[in-house]
Motif scaffolding. Structure first.
Motif, short mmCIF file in Angstrom:
data_model
loop_
_atom_site.label_atom_id
_atom_site.label_comp_id
_atom_site.label_asym_id
_atom_site.label_seq_id
_atom_site.Cartn_x
_atom_site.Cartn_y
_atom_site.Cartn_z
N ASP A 1 0.84 -1.20 0.00
CA ASP A 1 0.00 0.00 0.00
C ASP A 1 0.87 1.25 0.00
O ASP A 1 0.56 2.24 -0.69
CB ASP A 1 -0.91 -0.02 1.23
N GLU B 1 -13.60 -2.40 -6.94
CA GLU B 1 -12.86 -3.22 -7.90
C GLU B 1 -11.94 -4.21 -7.18
O GLU B 1 -11.51 -3.98 -6.06
CB GLU B 1 -12.02 -2.33 -8.83
N TYR B 2 -11.64 -5.29 -7.88
CA TYR B 2 -10.75 -6.33 -7.38
C TYR B 2 -9.36 -6.07 -7.94
O TYR B 2 -9.17 -5.99 -9.15
CB TYR B 2 -11.24 -7.70 -7.84
N MET B 3 -8.38 -5.91 -7.06
CA MET B 3 -7.00 -5.67 -7.48
C MET B 3 -6.21 -6.97 -7.36
O MET B 3 -6.00 -7.48 -6.26
CB MET B 3 -6.37 -4.57 -6.63
N GLU B 4 -5.79 -7.51 -8.50
CA GLU B 4 -5.03 -8.75 -8.52
C GLU B 4 -3.60 -8.51 -8.02
O GLU B 4 -3.10 -7.38 -8.03
CB GLU B 4 -4.97 -9.30 -9.95
N ALA C 1 -10.58 -2.36 -3.98
CA ALA C 1 -10.36 -0.92 -4.09
C ALA C 1 -11.72 -0.23 -4.10
O ALA C 1 -12.51 -0.40 -5.04
CB ALA C 1 -9.59 -0.60 -5.37
N GLU D 1 -9.54 6.87 -3.09
CA GLU D 1 -9.55 5.42 -3.10
C GLU D 1 -9.02 4.88 -1.78
O GLU D 1 -8.01 5.38 -1.27
CB GLU D 1 -8.70 4.90 -4.26
N ARG E 1 -7.93 1.15 -0.15
CA ARG E 1 -7.66 -0.23 -0.53
C ARG E 1 -7.72 -1.12 0.71
O ARG E 1 -7.13 -0.81 1.75
CB ARG E 1 -6.28 -0.34 -1.19
N ASP F 1 -10.89 -6.98 -13.61
CA ASP F 1 -10.00 -6.88 -12.45
C ASP F 1 -8.83 -5.97 -12.79
O ASP F 1 -8.31 -5.99 -13.89
CB ASP F 1 -9.47 -8.27 -12.09
N ARG F 2 -8.42 -5.18 -11.82
CA ARG F 2 -7.26 -4.33 -12.00
C ARG F 2 -6.00 -5.09 -11.66
O ARG F 2 -5.98 -5.91 -10.74
CB ARG F 2 -7.37 -3.10 -11.09
N LYS F 3 -4.94 -4.79 -12.40
CA LYS F 3 -3.65 -5.41 -12.11
C LYS F 3 -2.65 -4.32 -11.81
O LYS F 3 -2.61 -3.29 -12.48
CB LYS F 3 -3.19 -6.24 -13.31
N ARG F 4 -1.82 -4.57 -10.80
CA ARG F 4 -0.84 -3.56 -10.41
C ARG F 4 0.43 -3.77 -11.22
O ARG F 4 0.80 -4.90 -11.51
CB ARG F 4 -0.53 -3.67 -8.91
#
Length: 258
Positions: A96, A198-201, A208, A223, A225, A255-258
Motif C-alpha cells: 500500500d 474493484e478487485y485488485m489482482e 479498491a 480510493e 484499498r 480486475d485491476r492489475k498492479r
C-alpha cells in the motif's frame, strides 16, 4: 465516537462559536457611531447565517455517522468482517505504501513543475514598474507552493505508513459503509459517495473502494484499498457483485492489475 463523527462535532461547535462572535460584532456595530456600521452589520449577519447553516449541516452528518457506526457495532447489514495474520498485514502495509508513493510522488512532480513554470511566466510578463512588492510576492508564492508539495506529501505518506505498521488491521464492510483501520467511510452521504468497487489482482489481492468526496466545488475522487485475507477471495467477489448491483453497474468491471 467514530473519527468521522468527531470531526463533524468539532466543525459544528467551531461554527457555532464563530456565529456567536459575529452576533457580538452585530451588537457592537449597533451601539457604535461608525459610519460603516450598516455594512458591518449586513456582512456580520450573512456570516452568522452561513456559520449556523454549516453547523446544522455538521450536526446532521454527525448523526448519520453515528447511526452507521451503531449499525456496524450491532452487526447490521455486514457483508464481511475481516481480520489478518501478521504476515498478511505486513505485506499489505508495504504494498500500500509503494502504491501511494508511486502515485503521489508523480502528482507532486507535476504540481511542482506547474508552479515553477507559472512563476517563470509571471517573471516574464508581470509589470515590475507597478509594484515590486506584488511582483516578488506573486512569484515567491508559486515557488513556495511548489517546494512545499514534497515535504507535505512525504509527511502524509510516512504518517499513514507508520500508523498501519503500529496496528493490526481490521475491515468491516457493510452495505452502507466501510470501517477500516478504525476509520469510518459512510457511503452516499452529503460528502462521500461510493463510485465503484474493484478487485485488485496481485500477490496481496485487495478491494479498491473508489469514492467521491467534496461539496460546493465538486467532488474529488479518492480510493481506499482493503486487503483480502487468504481464503476470502470468493467473499470479495460476492461483495463486488453486490455493490455493482447496488450502483446499477450492469457490466462486470475487469480486475485491476498492479
Amino acid at each position: 465516537m467514530t473519527p468521522g463523527r468527531k470531526y463533524y462535532i468539532f466543525g459544528m461547535w467551531l461554527c457555532l462559536i464563530l456565529a456567536l462572535a459575529f452576533l457580538a460584532l452585530i451588537f457592537a456595530a449597533l451601539v457604535s457611531n461608525d459610519t460603516m456600521r450598516v455594512g458591518i452589520i449586513i456582512a456580520a449577519v450573512l456570516d452568522a447565517v452561513g456559520c449556523i447553516s454549516v453547523a446544522l449541516f455538521c450536526r446532521n452528518q454527525a448523526r448519520k455517522f453515528s447511526k452507521v457506526g451503531s449499525e456496524i457495532a450491532e452487526g447490521k447489514n455486514v457483508l464481511a468482517h475481516w481480520t489478518y495474520f501478521d504476515s498478511e498485514w505486513f505485506a499489505f502495509t508495504e504494498l500500500d505504501y509503494q502504491i501511494d508513493k508511486k502515485r503521489y510522488y508523480k502528482t507532486s512532480w507535476l504540481a511542482t513543475a506547474f508552479c515553477i513554470f507559472y512563476a517563470v511566466i509571471l517573471m516574464l510578463v508581470y509589470p515590475r514598474n507597478e509594484s515590486l512588492f506584488g511582483y516578488y510576492y506573486v512569484i515567491s508564492s508559486f515557488l513556495i507552493m511548489g517546494i512545499l508539495m514534497w515535504p507535505l506529501t512525504f509527511t502524509w505518506l510516512h504518517r499513514k505508513y507508520r500508523y498501519n505498521k503500529q496496528i493490526k488491521g481490521e475491515a468491516i464492510i457493510t452495505s452502507d459503509a466501510l470501517k477500516f483501520n478504525g476509520k469510518l467511510y459512510a457511503w452516499n452521504t452529503a460528502v462521500q459517495e461510493l463510485i465503484s468497487v474493484e478487485y485488485m489482482e496481485g500477490p496481496t489481492p485487495m478491494l479498491a473502494f473508489k469514492y467521491g468526496k467534496g461539496l460546493r466545488r465538486g467532488k474529488s475522487n479518492h480510493e481506499v484499498r482493503v486487503p483480502i485475507p487468504n481464503g476470502k477471495e470468493e467473499n470479495a467477489r460476492d461483495i463486488i457483485q453486490f455493490f455493482q448491483d447496488a450502483l446499477g453497474q450492469s457490466v462486470m468491471a475487469q480486475d485491476r492489475k498492479r
